[in-house]
Write a protein that holds these residues in place. Structure first.
Motif, PDB file in Angstrom:
ATOM      1  N   GLU A 118       0.810  -1.226   0.000  1.00  0.00           N
ATOM      2  CA  GLU A 118       0.000   0.000   0.000  1.00  0.00           C
ATOM      3  C   GLU A 118       0.839   1.269   0.000  1.00  0.00           C
ATOM      4  OE1 GLU A 118      -3.737  -1.778   2.606  1.00  0.00           O
ATOM      5  OE2 GLU A 118      -2.855   0.134   3.132  1.00  0.00           O
ATOM      6  N   VAL A 119       2.106   1.158   0.356  1.00  0.00           N
ATOM      7  CA  VAL A 119       2.921   2.351   0.576  1.00  0.00           C
ATOM      8  C   VAL A 119       3.313   2.999  -0.743  1.00  0.00           C
ATOM      9  CG1 VAL A 119       5.200   3.130   1.315  1.00  0.00           C
ATOM     10  CG2 VAL A 119       3.781   1.776   2.856  1.00  0.00           C
ATOM     11  N   ILE A 120       3.041   4.300  -0.833  1.00  0.00           N
ATOM     12  CA  ILE A 120       3.385   5.091  -2.008  1.00  0.00           C
ATOM     13  C   ILE A 120       4.640   5.916  -1.747  1.00  0.00           C
ATOM     14  CG2 ILE A 120       2.583   6.965  -3.526  1.00  0.00           C
ATOM     15  CD1 ILE A 120      -0.281   5.909  -2.998  1.00  0.00           C
ATOM     16  N   TRP A 121       4.758   6.435  -0.537  1.00  0.00           N
ATOM     17  CA  TRP A 121       5.951   7.207  -0.173  1.00  0.00           C
ATOM     18  C   TRP A 121       6.119   7.169   1.335  1.00  0.00           C
ATOM     19  CZ3 TRP A 121       6.584  12.498   1.914  1.00  0.00           C
ATOM     20  CH2 TRP A 121       7.913  12.939   1.862  1.00  0.00           C
ATOM     21  N   LEU A 122       7.371   7.094   1.771  1.00  0.00           N
ATOM     22  CA  LEU A 122       7.717   7.029   3.187  1.00  0.00           C
ATOM     23  C   LEU A 122       8.450   8.288   3.606  1.00  0.00           C
ATOM     24  CD1 LEU A 122       9.098   3.432   2.904  1.00  0.00           C
ATOM     25  CD2 LEU A 122       7.184   4.007   4.380  1.00  0.00           C
ATOM     26  N   TYR A 123       8.214   8.734   4.837  1.00  0.00           N
ATOM     27  CA  TYR A 123       8.935   9.895   5.330  1.00  0.00           C
ATOM     28  C   TYR A 123       8.928   9.906   6.850  1.00  0.00           C
ATOM     29  CZ  TYR A 123       4.451  12.215   6.411  1.00  0.00           C
ATOM     30  OH  TYR A 123       3.224  12.536   6.927  1.00  0.00           O
ATOM     31  N   GLY A 124       9.850  10.648   7.434  1.00  0.00           N
ATOM     32  CA  GLY A 124       9.809  10.946   8.856  1.00  0.00           C
ATOM     33  C   GLY A 124      10.445   9.904   9.754  1.00  0.00           C
ATOM     34  N   ASN A 125      10.853  10.362  10.918  1.00  0.00           N
ATOM     35  CA  ASN A 125      11.518   9.573  11.934  1.00  0.00           C
ATOM     36  C   ASN A 125      10.496   9.008  12.917  1.00  0.00           C
ATOM     37  OD1 ASN A 125      12.769   9.762  14.886  1.00  0.00           O
ATOM     38  ND2 ASN A 125      14.440   9.281  13.475  1.00  0.00           N
ATOM     39  N   VAL A 126      10.650   7.752  13.315  1.00  0.00           N
ATOM     40  CA  VAL A 126       9.694   7.117  14.210  1.00  0.00           C
ATOM     41  C   VAL A 126       9.570   7.869  15.533  1.00  0.00           C
ATOM     42  CG1 VAL A 126       9.211   5.041  15.550  1.00  0.00           C
ATOM     43  CG2 VAL A 126       9.947   4.834  13.188  1.00  0.00           C
TER      44      VAL A 126
END
Length: 541
Positions: free
Chosen positions: A291-299
């Motif tokens: 499902e993922v289109i784009w990932l970003y950011g720190n957990v």
């Protein structure tokens, strides 16, 4: 636009040196980097404009503001830990950033960090004409820069500006569109919310045009970079907020038809139980998800405020409670149907609380983040759910399911307005396609809703169920009329107080941080509510 002296981009690759202190957006330190080709600028983007997973950058705490979260039973804070670092945001205080910092939370300036990333994108856009490379390579770099800038401004204006559908002429945020440094005489004032939205659309539409010039294989690759379907999903979201239902549906449908993605069937995801500790196996910010289109950011950016624990290693020492400060609210959990697989697969449903190791099933407010799982029932600070990190692990993602929900909402609204006779059919079909992957086959029933208002309400509830804890809820509540919210805060083991965010409250717009106001004399603060007092003290239920 100011020319960069001696054709030098005064930025450090992957150095994280950008700071908003002093002059507005001025780098606090620099190293000389002379880009010669698009590849060099591509690396500059990765180092200075992407919200990366290996560095904290976004500092998002929006989950503390909405109605998907509530407090767990009272816990006596540890020495040196002040729970008021949470309370200021949780109670929508007009000086929340100041109070959070005074209580020990020193990394809350979302305003500054977003602009630091925008400055990185601006530097690439400014410098692109001064390099020599193939047009395809240049367009690829520019497409990313415009995408990132549009995305970051969209987030800023929805945090610090009023909802565009209710007050487009309200103050938004300053539009910094080049990499030059403003001095005190040329400080940037805030533009209206509509003007910022116009810029966001301009950037995203330009990114769409640039991506369309690339070969198909370059328009989407699983390499953590921005991509064409991400731009299309963002355009769908922006048009949805602007209530341009037709365009919202058009762009959502493009994403839905993209063969690179598919909805994850939760029936294929098993829950795991070890020593009485059930936990989920789905989080929506990892590269392998279909499902993922784009990932970003720190957990930690996304989860640190609601992943902190209070107590001591052995709660039997002094009967302290050992658990997190926050949990998923009853109103969120009651929103799910009984057999909805998302309850177990989206939310961690177990934690230890109380003296003598009392066990309580509690849905935690950290669903969809990657967390380390306790290896035993030993209650200690070193053996609790904590944010985890690693290759391919991010804090947030843009997902295919949002496209289905944007499409459903846009069609339901067009059906209500009488501008699309097929709107109800289209909305139901999108919802059914999504929900079929969220229930076991024997528990799934197709929707049979014909009333427009009932359908719209169902779409809104479905957005809440599917997108909880992904930074959508606060924005959705704002554009859906800013309803009343009540937050309970426990002040002792037997007493609690209630804070209320009223219908249409000024607290639905976050104040500009003091540091930003001090750094830019042209900024005007939002109209702030009075200090929010608790409504009264009552015994805990």
């Amino acid at each position: 636009m100011k020319q960069l002296k001696n054709n030098i981009v005064a930025l450090a690759l992957a150095g994280g040196v950008l700071c908003g202190c002093g002059d507005f957006l001025e780098p606090s330190s620099t190293s000389e980097f002379v880009p010669k080709d698009a590849k060099s600028l591509n690396e500059l983007l990765l180092g200075e404009a992407y919200p990366r997973n290996d560095i904290g950058s976004m500092n998002i705490f929006l989950n503390l503001l909405d109605d998907d979260i509530t407090t767990t039973p009272y816990q006596k804070p540890q020495d040196g830990f002040d729970a008021n670092r949470f309370l200021a945001a949780y109670s929508w205080q007009p000086d929340m950033f100041k109070l959070m910092e005074e209580a020990g939370y020193t990394n809350s300036n979302m305003y500054e960090t977003h602009y630091s990333l925008i400055l990185g994108a601006n530097a690439v856009i400014d410098y692109i004409d001064q390099i020599k490379d193939e047009e395809q390579n240049i367009n690829y770099v520019l497409a990313q820069a415009y995408t990132l800038r549009g995305f970051l401004y969209f987030k800023l204006v929805n945090i610090f500006g009023e909802p565009v559908n209710s007050n487009p002429n309200a103050l938004g945020v300053p539009l910094k569109l080049n990499s030059g440094v403003e001095d005190s005489e040329n400080a940037l004032a805030r533009r209206t919310v509509k003007e910022v939205y116009d810029q966001v659309l301009s950037d995203l539409l330009e990114a769409e045009r640039l991506y369309s010039t690339l070969p198909v294989e370059k328009q989407f690759t699983r390499d953590y970079r921005t991509n064409l379907p991400m731009v299309e999903l963002l355009l769908s979201r922006v048009y949805l907020y602007l209530e341009n239902w037709e365009k919202a549906a058009v762009y959502a449908e493009k994403v839905m038809k993209n063969e690179n993605f598919k909805l994850l069937d939760l029936n294929t995801v098993a829950t795991t139980t070890e020593e009485g500790l059930p936990y989920f196996k789905v989080y929506h910010a990892y590269a392998e998800s279909p499902e993922v289109i784009w990932l970003y950011g720190n957990v930690s950016d996304m989860g640190s405020l609601i992943m902190s624990y209070a107590g001591v290693a052995n709660p039997r020492d002094d009967n302290r409670i050992m658990h997190a400060y926050f949990r998923a609210s009853n109103s969120l959990m009651n929103c799910y149907e009984e057999n909805d697989l998302r309850q177990e697969r989206y939310l961690i449903r177990k934690q230890m609380v109380g003296e003598n190791y009392t066990k309580e099933w509690t849905p935690m407010a950290i669903g969809k983040l990657s967390v380390s799982i306790p290896e035993s029932t030993d209650v200690s600070l070193d053996n609790f759910y904590k944010p985890s990190s690693g290759t391919g692990i991010f804090g947030r993602s843009l997902r295919l399911s949002e496209a289905y929900l944007n499409y459903a909402e846009a069609n339901a609204m067009m059906y209500k307005a009488g501008t699309n006779g097929d709107g109800a059919v289209n909305a139901r079909q999108a919802l059914d396609d999504l929900r079929e992957k969220r229930f076991a086959a024997e528990d799934f029933t197709k929707l049979n809703i014909s009333d427009a208002d009932e359908l719209i309400l169902f779409v809104r509830d479905e957005r809440r169920r599917e997108l909880c804890f992904e930074d959508h809820r606060w924005y959705d509540l704002r554009r859906w009329g800013m309803p009343e919210i009540k937050h309970v805060w426990n002040i002792s083991s037997s007493m609690q107080v209630v804070y209320t965010l009223n219908l249409g409250d000024k607290g639905y717009t976050v104040p500009i941080p003091d540091e930003a106001m001090e750094a830019n004399a042209a900024l005007k603060q939002n109209e702030l509510p009075s200090k929010r007092e608790p409504e009264g003290i009552s015994e805990q239920e």
